[in-house]
Design a protein around this motif. Structure first.
Motif, PDB file in Angstrom:
ATOM      1  N   HIS A  78       6.139   0.194   3.742  1.00 55.63           N
ATOM      2  CA  HIS A  78       6.384  -1.018   2.641  1.00 55.63           C
ATOM      3  C   HIS A  78       6.511  -0.674   1.809  1.00 55.63           C
ATOM      4  O   HIS A  78       5.732   0.047   0.679  1.00 55.63           O
ATOM      5  CB  HIS A  78       5.882  -1.786   3.807  1.00 55.63           C
ATOM      6  CG  HIS A  78       4.506  -1.256   4.605  1.00 55.63           C
ATOM      7  ND1 HIS A  78       3.384  -0.617   4.880  1.00 55.63           N
ATOM      8  CD2 HIS A  78       5.865  -1.778   6.174  1.00 55.63           C
ATOM      9  CE1 HIS A  78       2.930  -1.177   6.347  1.00 55.63           C
ATOM     10  NE2 HIS A  78       4.285  -1.049   6.876  1.00 55.63           N
TER      11      HIS A  78
ATOM     12  N   HIS B 289       4.309  -1.576  -1.665  1.00 52.83           N
ATOM     13  CA  HIS B 289       2.999  -1.917  -1.935  1.00 52.83           C
ATOM     14  C   HIS B 289       3.025  -2.652  -3.394  1.00 52.83           C
ATOM     15  O   HIS B 289       3.438  -2.101  -4.088  1.00 52.83           O
ATOM     16  CB  HIS B 289       1.971  -1.406  -1.326  1.00 52.83           C
ATOM     17  CG  HIS B 289       1.495  -1.020   0.012  1.00 52.83           C
ATOM     18  ND1 HIS B 289       0.051  -1.176   0.509  1.00 52.83           N
ATOM     19  CD2 HIS B 289       2.717  -0.734   0.704  1.00 52.83           C
ATOM     20  CE1 HIS B 289       0.126  -0.578   1.655  1.00 52.83           C
ATOM     21  NE2 HIS B 289       1.507  -0.278   2.148  1.00 52.83           N
TER      22      HIS B 289
ATOM     23  N   VAL C 174       4.263   2.503   0.195  1.00 57.23           N
ATOM     24  CA  VAL C 174       3.207   3.742   0.924  1.00 57.23           C
ATOM     25  C   VAL C 174       3.926   3.957   2.457  1.00 57.23           C
ATOM     26  O   VAL C 174       4.578   3.190   3.109  1.00 57.23           O
ATOM     27  CB  VAL C 174       2.182   3.042   1.199  1.00 57.23           C
ATOM     28  CG1 VAL C 174       1.121   3.885   2.127  1.00 57.23           C
ATOM     29  CG2 VAL C 174       1.692   2.629   0.290  1.00 57.23           C
TER      30      VAL C 174
ATOM     31  N   HIS D 185       0.355  -4.750   1.073  1.00 53.88           N
ATOM     32  CA  HIS D 185       1.797  -5.030   0.796  1.00 53.88           C
ATOM     33  C   HIS D 185       2.088  -6.331  -0.091  1.00 53.88           C
ATOM     34  O   HIS D 185       1.070  -6.814  -0.449  1.00 53.88           O
ATOM     35  CB  HIS D 185       2.285  -5.626   2.569  1.00 53.88           C
ATOM     36  CG  HIS D 185       2.059  -4.239   3.099  1.00 53.88           C
ATOM     37  ND1 HIS D 185       2.827  -4.645   4.589  1.00 53.88           N
ATOM     38  CD2 HIS D 185       1.690  -3.556   3.192  1.00 53.88           C
ATOM     39  CE1 HIS D 185       2.400  -3.511   5.622  1.00 53.88           C
ATOM     40  NE2 HIS D 185       1.525  -2.793   4.788  1.00 53.88           N
TER      41      HIS D 185
ATOM     42  N   HIS E 191       3.061   4.828   6.465  1.00 52.60           N
ATOM     43  CA  HIS E 191       1.943   5.222   7.167  1.00 52.60           C
ATOM     44  C   HIS E 191       1.540   5.631   8.385  1.00 52.60           C
ATOM     45  O   HIS E 191       2.751   6.483   9.052  1.00 52.60           O
ATOM     46  CB  HIS E 191       1.972   3.597   7.657  1.00 52.60           C
ATOM     47  CG  HIS E 191       1.407   2.991   6.024  1.00 52.60           C
ATOM     48  ND1 HIS E 191       0.143   1.998   6.454  1.00 52.60           N
ATOM     49  CD2 HIS E 191       2.127   2.587   5.394  1.00 52.60           C
ATOM     50  CE1 HIS E 191      -0.225   1.368   5.209  1.00 52.60           C
ATOM     51  NE2 HIS E 191       0.790   1.448   4.959  1.00 52.60           N
TER      52      HIS E 191
HETATM   53 CU   LIG Z   1       1.807  -0.470   3.999  1.00 50.42          CU
END
Ligand SMILES: [Cu+2]
Length: 207
Positions: A109, A111, A179, A125, A181
Motif C-alpha cells: 500500500h 503509506h 510498504v 495508509h 506486507h
Molecule cells: Cu500497508
C-alpha cells in the motif's frame, strides 16, 4: 548465461540509478498550466519514477528503500514505483519488484510517512477520505478506492507487478512511501486494510 550472473548485472545497473529520482514534473505541469496548448488535453502525465534496491534496515533513514525481513524481501532486490497523474483527475500507481519469494503473495500500500528504522515509521495508509477512527479497519474507509492498494503475487522468478488506479490525487506531501506486507490485504470489517507484518518499505515522494 547462468541466472545469478544476469541478476547481478541487473542489480548493478539498478544500483547505478538508485538514488536518482526521475521527477518528470516540469513537462507535465507546464502542459497543464498552458490551456492554449491543444496537446495538453491528450494522454496521461507521467510524473514520478523511483527505481532502487532494498538496503538493510541499518541504512535507514538514508536509503531509498529498506527491508525489515531479508528472507521475504532480500537485500539487493529491486523495486520500482511509477506515479502517473491522469487527465481525468485520477492517479495511477505502478509497483514492480524483483527477487521476491516465488509464487508468494505480498500485501502492499501507499503509506503516509517515509520509511524509517522501524516498520511502523511509515505511518498509516494514505486515505483520500481520512477515517476519523484510527487505526482504520473500517471497510468504508479502508478499501482500494479510498486507499492505494498494490498487492503483489510473485511469479516463478520472484518478479511481480501491480497497478492501482484511483480517481483522486494525493495531497501534497501526504503520501511518502510504499510498504510491502507479509499477506494479502484483508477486506472484512474490523480487519480491512490489514496485511500482516511490514516487510519492506520504499520512499516515494508522491505528488
Ligand atoms: Cu500497508
Amino acid at each position: 548465461m547462468p541466472r545469478h550472473s544476469l541478476t547481478a548485472l541487473n542489480r548493478g545497473a539498478l544500483v547505478a540509478v538508485a538514488g536518482v529520482l526521475a521527477v518528470a514534473a516540469g513537462a507535465g505541469l507546464t502542459a497543464t498550466a498552458d490551456a492554449a496548448e491543444p496537446r495538453a488535453t491528450k494522454g496521461p502525465l507521467p510524473r514520478l519514477v523511483v527505481g532502487t534496491v532494498f538496503a538493510p534496515v541499518s541504512a535507514a533513514p538514508y536509503a531509498q528503500a529498506v527491508t525489515y525481513d531479508s528472507e521475504l524481501v532480500p537485500v539487493g532486490g529491486s523495486v520500482q514505483v511509477k506515479e502517473t497523474l491522469r487527465r481525468d483527475g485520477g492517479t495511477r500507481i505502478e509497483l514492480r519488484v524483483r527477487d521476491l519469494v516465488a509464487h508468494r503473495v505480498y500485501g502492499a500500500h501507499v503509506h503516509t510517512k517515509p520509511c524509517g528504522k522501524l516498520p511502523a515509521d511509515a505511518g498509516p495508509h494514505y486515505q483520500d477520505r481520512v477515517d476519523p477512527t484510527q487505526p482504520s479497519v473500517n471497510p468504508e474507509y479502508a478499501n482500494p478506492d479510498n486507499e492505494a492498494w498494490l498487492d503483489l503475487t510473485a511469479d516463478r522468478h520472484g518478479s511481480a507487478r501491480s497497478l492501482a488506479t484511483v480517481d483522486w490525487r494525493f495531497r501534497e506531501r501526504g503520501a511518502r512511501s510504499v510498504v510491502l506486507h507479509e499477506m494479502a490485504t484483508a477486506t472484512h470489517e474490523g480487519h480491512a486494510g490489514t496485511a500482516g507484518a511490514r516487510l519492506a518499505c520504499v520512499n516515494v515522494p508522491f505528488v
